[in-house]
Design a protein around this motif. Structure first.
Motif: not given
Length: 525
Positions: A335-338, A386-390, A392-393, A483-485
């Motif tokens: 949810g936090d992919v930027t 991007a605190r959890v999933d960084s 890509l960005e 892109r993302g999980g």
């Protein structure tokens, strides 16, 4: 009309074994329900699953809540039900703790006075770190705790998975027949009614035959929506099979593509009193799915994000909706992919167009709190996401005006109760920043924040296919393959452990569907 799959006088929903004054069945309720991407670095903790216990469990479902149609149909024994927004896998210790509470609670209830049945409320795509087939593991543990005579029923998400050991451990399995899941509550009630109907039969006649067939297809929900073919026809066939004499229920699980376990693939099951009919119809359904597996297409036109922005800018229709699908929180994205937000803020075409765009959303607790402290009308300079999933960005810098700060008490979020939701205007882009991860599906999700989604030019939502209200609001829309999980391009994710060959990872191979009977009694191993 009485179905011949049941004894005379015990039709679906009749519950005659209860209404005629017979002893009410004693039924336990428990479960863990989650859709979890193993391709996301996020984790879903016990707190995020907000376990309910006792009366809370009953109150959450209108059919067995006080005054509900099934409230008095059984002596309900609610133990623990954990249910959360899709996300990452559950830490193993968290899962084992919840499993222990469920198993010990059901075992204690059964020892106090024997349970006749259990409603095990599952999704079908939960994962725990380092453990394959969470639902199968839980179901086997429950079966071992209460023995082979207790009837166990579940109503699942059609995007779940049914391994052989899950099918063996349970007696009655069904799943949704609509995507989007407008029939989710109906399915949950159907699973309960099936259980009560069977408990009204003599003990020796209660357990149905179960036919199970694997289909080597693994597709995202956005390619299997029942709004379009071939899923529309296939799910109509499922409903038709479920109404046949000798059949209790039929189900087609599409499977969950954003986890990498051997159980991830499509499954068909038919349950009933005629093993011959169940095998025949299960095989026929699997054959029809396999025959049409190359016909599945995305529910909307697809494009890269760059192409999607161009389409939105050029379109005379408003609101134009873009699905930022790769980080969809309702499919398991962090949810936090930027990545998408960064490109939207930089896009010169959007800036020159003069169109207003709303982006929903980016969860970042620290940033949301800072924005709230600044207050409406203030100018802020914060980094978000991007605190959890960084992967890509990096976090994205927002420099703009605060338009809204709202403490919400309801909503589909990672934390309970409520959420902190804020809106920051950066040029022509209004960015929703929240304390906790949540989807934006309803018109009220936006109007609560002072945003009328019908009046904006472009609405970018972290979602796959549009939920009903968004679908009705959208003048036009496109599915952006971001892109993302939960990337819609499955081949980019790097599956290593699914069974092969598997479409679309492999093409041009032959397969002959064939249903098998699953054991119907005893403790599953």
């Amino acid at each position: 009309m009485v179905r011949t799959s049941r004894l005379a006088g015990v039709g679906c929903g009749t519950l005659s074994g209860v209404s005629t004054g017979a002893r009410r069945p004693r039924v336990g309720i428990a479960g863990i329900s989650l859709e979890a991407s193993t391709f996301s670095p996020a984790l879903t903790t016990t707190g995020m699953l907000a376990p309910k216990r006792g009366q809370e469990i009953l109150d959450a479902r209108p059919f067995w809540a006080t005054g509900g149609s099934l409230a008095e149909a059984a002596d309900w024994v609610p133990v623990m039900q954990a249910r959360g927004i899709p996300g990452g896998a559950i830490p193993l210790d968290d899962y084992l703790s919840m499993k222990a509470e469920i198993v010990s609670g059901l075992a204690a209830a059964h020892a106090e006075r024997p349970l006749d049945g259990i409603v095990l409320d599952l999704h079908g795509a939960a994962s725990a770190v380092g453990l394959d087939d969470l639902e199968g593991d839980l179901a086997v543990a429950v079966r071992e705790a209460v023995g082979g005579d207790v009837l166990i029923s579940t109503g699942m998400d059609l995007h779940g998975n049914v391994s052989p050991r899950l099918a063996e451990a349970l007696d009655l399995l069904t799943c949704y027949r609509m995507a989007p899941h407008e029939d989710w509550l109906e399915t949950k009630e159907r699973a309960v009614r099936h259980l009560l109907d069977r408990l009204a039969l003599p003990a020796e006649a209660r357990k149905p035959a179960k036919a199970w067939a694997m289909v080597p297809v693994l597709l995202p929900g956005e390619k299997t929506s029942t709004r379009l073919e071939p899923a529309a026809t296939l799910y109509r066939r499922v409903a038709e099979v479920a109404e046949l004499d000798g059949v209790v229920d039929a189900a087609y699980w599409v499977g969950y593509p954003w986890a990498d376990e051997p159980r991830n693939h499509a499954v068909v099951m038919v349950t009933g009193d005629s093993a011959e009919i169940c095998l025949r119809e299960c095989t026929a359904l699997a054959e029809e799915i396999w025959k049409r597996h190359e016909e599945f297409e995305f529910v909307a036109p697809t494009a890269s994000l760059e192409e999607a922005i161009g389409l939105a800018v050029a379109s005379p229709l408003t609101p134009y909706v873009i699905s930022d699908s790769g980080d969809n929180p309702t499919a398991g994205g962090a949810g936090d992919v930027t990545w998408s937000l960064a490109r939207l803020l930089e896009d010169e075409r959007l800036r020159r167009s003069g169109k207003r765009l709303v982006y929903a959303s980016i969860p970042d607790a620290g940033a949301a709190e800072a924005i709230a402290r600044a207050g409406v009308g203030a100018h802020v300079d914060v980094e978000v996401g991007a605190r959890v999933d960084s992967r890509l960005e990096a976090p994205v810098r927002l420099v703009g005006e605060v338009l809204a700060v709202v403490e919400t008490t309801e909503g589909y979020a990672d934390t309970a109760p409520g959420n902190l939701e804020t809106v920051v205007r950066v040029g022509c882009v209004d960015v929703i920043v929240t304390r906790a991860r949540r989807p934006y599906h309803l018109e009220s999700d936006f109007t609560t924040l002072g945003i009328s989604p019908r009046e904006v030019d472009v609405l970018v939502v972290k979602i796959g296919y549009l939920e009903p209200e968004l679908f009705e609001i959208a003048a036009d829309w496109v599915l952006a393959l971001t892109r993302g999980g939960v990337d819609q391009d499955l081949l980019r994710l790097g599956h290593r452990r699914i069974q092969r060959p598997m479409y679309p990872f492999d093409t041009g191979f032959t397969f002959t569907p064939s249903a098998v009977l699953v054991p119907t009694s005893g403790t599953a191993r």
